[in-house]
Write a protein that holds these residues in place. Structure first.
Motif, PDB file in Angstrom:
ATOM      1  N   ARG A   1       0.678  -1.375  -0.167  1.00 12.22           N
ATOM      2  CA  ARG A   1       0.136   0.007   0.006  1.00 12.22           C
ATOM      3  C   ARG A   1       0.853   1.195  -0.118  1.00 12.22           C
ATOM      4  NH1 ARG A   1      -2.517  -3.653   3.068  1.00 12.22           N
ATOM      5  NH2 ARG A   1      -4.642  -4.238   2.682  1.00 12.22           N
ATOM      6  N   LYS A   2       2.113   1.354   0.810  1.00  9.97           N
ATOM      7  CA  LYS A   2       2.684   2.462   0.843  1.00  9.97           C
ATOM      8  C   LYS A   2       3.558   2.574  -0.149  1.00  9.97           C
ATOM      9  CE  LYS A   2       5.939   0.679   4.076  1.00  9.97           C
ATOM     10  NZ  LYS A   2       6.935   0.722   5.351  1.00  9.97           N
ATOM     11  N   TRP A   3       3.895   1.288  -0.774  1.00  9.02           N
ATOM     12  CA  TRP A   3       5.077   1.538  -1.880  1.00  9.02           C
ATOM     13  C   TRP A   3       4.622   0.817  -3.123  1.00  9.02           C
ATOM     14  CZ3 TRP A   3       9.570  -1.465   1.218  1.00  9.02           C
ATOM     15  CH2 TRP A   3      10.176  -0.365   2.239  1.00  9.02           C
ATOM     16  N   ILE A   4       5.298   1.590  -4.169  1.00  9.39           N
ATOM     17  CA  ILE A   4       4.978   1.313  -5.722  1.00  9.39           C
ATOM     18  C   ILE A   4       6.057   0.292  -5.878  1.00  9.39           C
ATOM     19  CG2 ILE A   4       3.862   3.411  -6.261  1.00  9.39           C
ATOM     20  CD1 ILE A   4       6.438   4.276  -7.728  1.00  9.39           C
ATOM     21  N   VAL A   5       6.014  -0.496  -7.065  1.00  5.06           N
ATOM     22  CA  VAL A   5       6.983  -1.180  -7.509  1.00  5.06           C
ATOM     23  C   VAL A   5       8.494  -0.779  -7.538  1.00  5.06           C
ATOM     24  CG1 VAL A   5       7.997  -2.678  -9.742  1.00  5.06           C
ATOM     25  CG2 VAL A   5       5.506  -2.720  -8.950  1.00  5.06           C
ATOM     26  N   LYS A   6       8.682   0.510  -7.985  1.00  4.52           N
ATOM     27  CA  LYS A   6       9.921   0.877  -8.146  1.00  4.52           C
ATOM     28  C   LYS A   6      10.757   1.129  -6.590  1.00  4.52           C
ATOM     29  CE  LYS A   6      12.538   4.744  -9.996  1.00  4.52           C
ATOM     30  NZ  LYS A   6      12.961   5.767  -8.686  1.00  4.52           N
ATOM     31  N   ASP A   7       9.591   1.449  -5.677  1.00  5.36           N
ATOM     32  CA  ASP A   7      10.100   1.692  -4.210  1.00  5.36           C
ATOM     33  C   ASP A   7      10.516   0.214  -3.491  1.00  5.36           C
ATOM     34  OD1 ASP A   7       9.175   4.383  -4.463  1.00  5.36           O
ATOM     35  OD2 ASP A   7       7.281   3.775  -3.583  1.00  5.36           O
ATOM     36  N   ILE A   8       9.986  -0.631  -3.793  1.00  3.02           N
ATOM     37  CA  ILE A   8      10.327  -2.083  -3.279  1.00  3.02           C
ATOM     38  C   ILE A   8      11.676  -2.408  -3.981  1.00  3.02           C
ATOM     39  CG2 ILE A   8       9.642  -4.484  -3.196  1.00  3.02           C
ATOM     40  CD1 ILE A   8       7.007  -3.687  -2.909  1.00  3.02           C
ATOM     41  N   ALA A   9      11.704  -2.301  -5.477  1.00  3.19           N
ATOM     42  CA  ALA A   9      12.968  -2.566  -5.982  1.00  3.19           C
ATOM     43  C   ALA A   9      14.393  -1.808  -5.340  1.00  3.19           C
ATOM     44  CB  ALA A   9      13.186  -2.243  -7.571  1.00  3.19           C
ATOM     45  N   ALA A  10      13.901  -0.355  -4.814  1.00  4.11           N
ATOM     46  CA  ALA A  10      14.878   0.310  -4.384  1.00  4.11           C
ATOM     47  C   ALA A  10      15.234  -0.162  -2.918  1.00  4.11           C
ATOM     48  CB  ALA A  10      14.371   1.906  -4.083  1.00  4.11           C
ATOM     49  N   HIS A  11      14.100  -0.533  -2.144  1.00  4.89           N
ATOM     50  CA  HIS A  11      14.276  -1.409  -0.973  1.00  4.89           C
ATOM     51  C   HIS A  11      15.100  -2.261  -0.966  1.00  4.89           C
ATOM     52  CE1 HIS A  11      13.480  -2.549   3.265  1.00  4.89           C
ATOM     53  NE2 HIS A  11      12.983  -3.703   2.684  1.00  4.89           N
ATOM     54  N   LEU A  12      15.058  -3.359  -1.897  1.00  2.00           N
ATOM     55  CA  LEU A  12      15.850  -4.549  -2.055  1.00  2.00           C
ATOM     56  C   LEU A  12      17.393  -4.029  -2.317  1.00  2.00           C
ATOM     57  CD1 LEU A  12      13.458  -6.733  -4.400  1.00  2.00           C
ATOM     58  CD2 LEU A  12      14.313  -7.335  -2.033  1.00  2.00           C
TER      59      LEU A  12
END
Length: 279
Positions: free
Chosen positions: A40-51
């Motif tokens: 909910r708080k993150w889009i796909v790009k945000d999760i890739a950045a988190h990884l």
């Protein structure tokens, strides 16, 4: 309390998981990079950045022994979660200026270094970081590494879920993930006051799932794969629901519609509150 004589083996899976991630990310359209995810708080790009942050943080702190901005006032589990959430948000915000291509290239390079470093750790040495969601103050490296595997698995799965692309729901990749997550069961039942000998069985159905038991002993709840005890509560949950539920993607109330509980329903429902991520 987890009783593992043999560690959960995942080291050989990191390169496979990373390869699938890179292949997936290269296949995404510009629109898919901005899809909302189950977090909910993150889009796909945000999760890739988190990884990417996970790779860089491990290499910096554990391999290179470089610790910046050490927290000074972490006295409770809640304090730790707040601190980690703030760090995660800070990094994701900074990475908004990076292109998807740059993120992928950095994931490729750091992923290899990350896997190589983890392979140098003695699995039975004490880890720098404990697995707090399992109730441990000190964890062995094998458990820390298994927890890291679940992080990489769950975040890639969240991306795949958002863009409608399968890939990780296999016995090879899913079972080690859910097997590690289930180490959180004893902590989930820690304060449940029931007689010694009480047993709860959790079954993740299908060919990629498995069976886990927790038994109440004089020392507390103990996780086992096998027991002679007849469970007081039996919980059956499908793989798709399990990863969403135990990572807070859906609520226990939402999951209840897809879960079967036999025996003591109130006792079984407690398992649905297990959260095997820092939250």
């Amino acid at each position: 309390m987890i009783h593992h004589v043999i560690p959960i083996e995942v080291l050989h899976l990191f390169p496979k998981l990373d390869a699938r991630l890179v292949e997936l990310l290269y296949s995404l359209s510009p629109e898919e990079w901005h899809r909302q995810t189950i977090t909910r708080k993150w889009i796909v790009k945000d999760i890739a950045a988190h990884l990417l942050d996970g790779n860089l943080r491990t290499l910096s702190m554990l391999r290179d022994h470089y610790w910046a901005n050490k927290p000074e006032h972490i006295n409770t589990y809640k304090d730790l979660v707040i601190y980690l959430n703030e760090m995660n948000a800070e990094w994701v915000t900074a990475c908004k200026r990076l292109s998807p291509h740059v993120i992928i290239e950095m994931l490729e390079r750091t992923g290899r270094q990350y896997s190589e470093f983890l392979a140098t750790l003695d699995p039975w040495d004490d880890s720098v970081f404990s697995v707090a969601w399992a109730g441990e103050e000190i964890s062995k490296n094998w458990f820390h590494i298994a927890r890291e595997y679940t992080e990489k698995w769950i975040h890639q799965q969240q991306i795949r879920d958002a863009v409608g692309k399968p890939g990780l729901m296999t016995k090879e990749l899913f079972y080690p993930f859910i097997n590690t997550f289930m180490c959180g069961l004893p902590q989930t039942y820690k304060y449940v006051d029931v007689p010694t000998g009480t047993s709860v069985e959790v079954v993740v159905t299908g060919d990629i799932g498995g069976v886990w038991h927790i038994n109440k002993t004089d020392e507390g709840w103990v996780l086992r794969h096998f027991t002679r005890l007849e469970p007081n509560a039996l919980v059956e949950i499908d793989p798709e629901t399990s990863w969403r539920l135990f990572s807070k993607g859906i609520s226990p109330e939402e999951a209840l519609e897809k879960v079967k509980i036999k025996g003591d329903e109130d006792l079984g429902k407690i398992a649905l509150g297990m959260v095997s991520v820092m939250a």
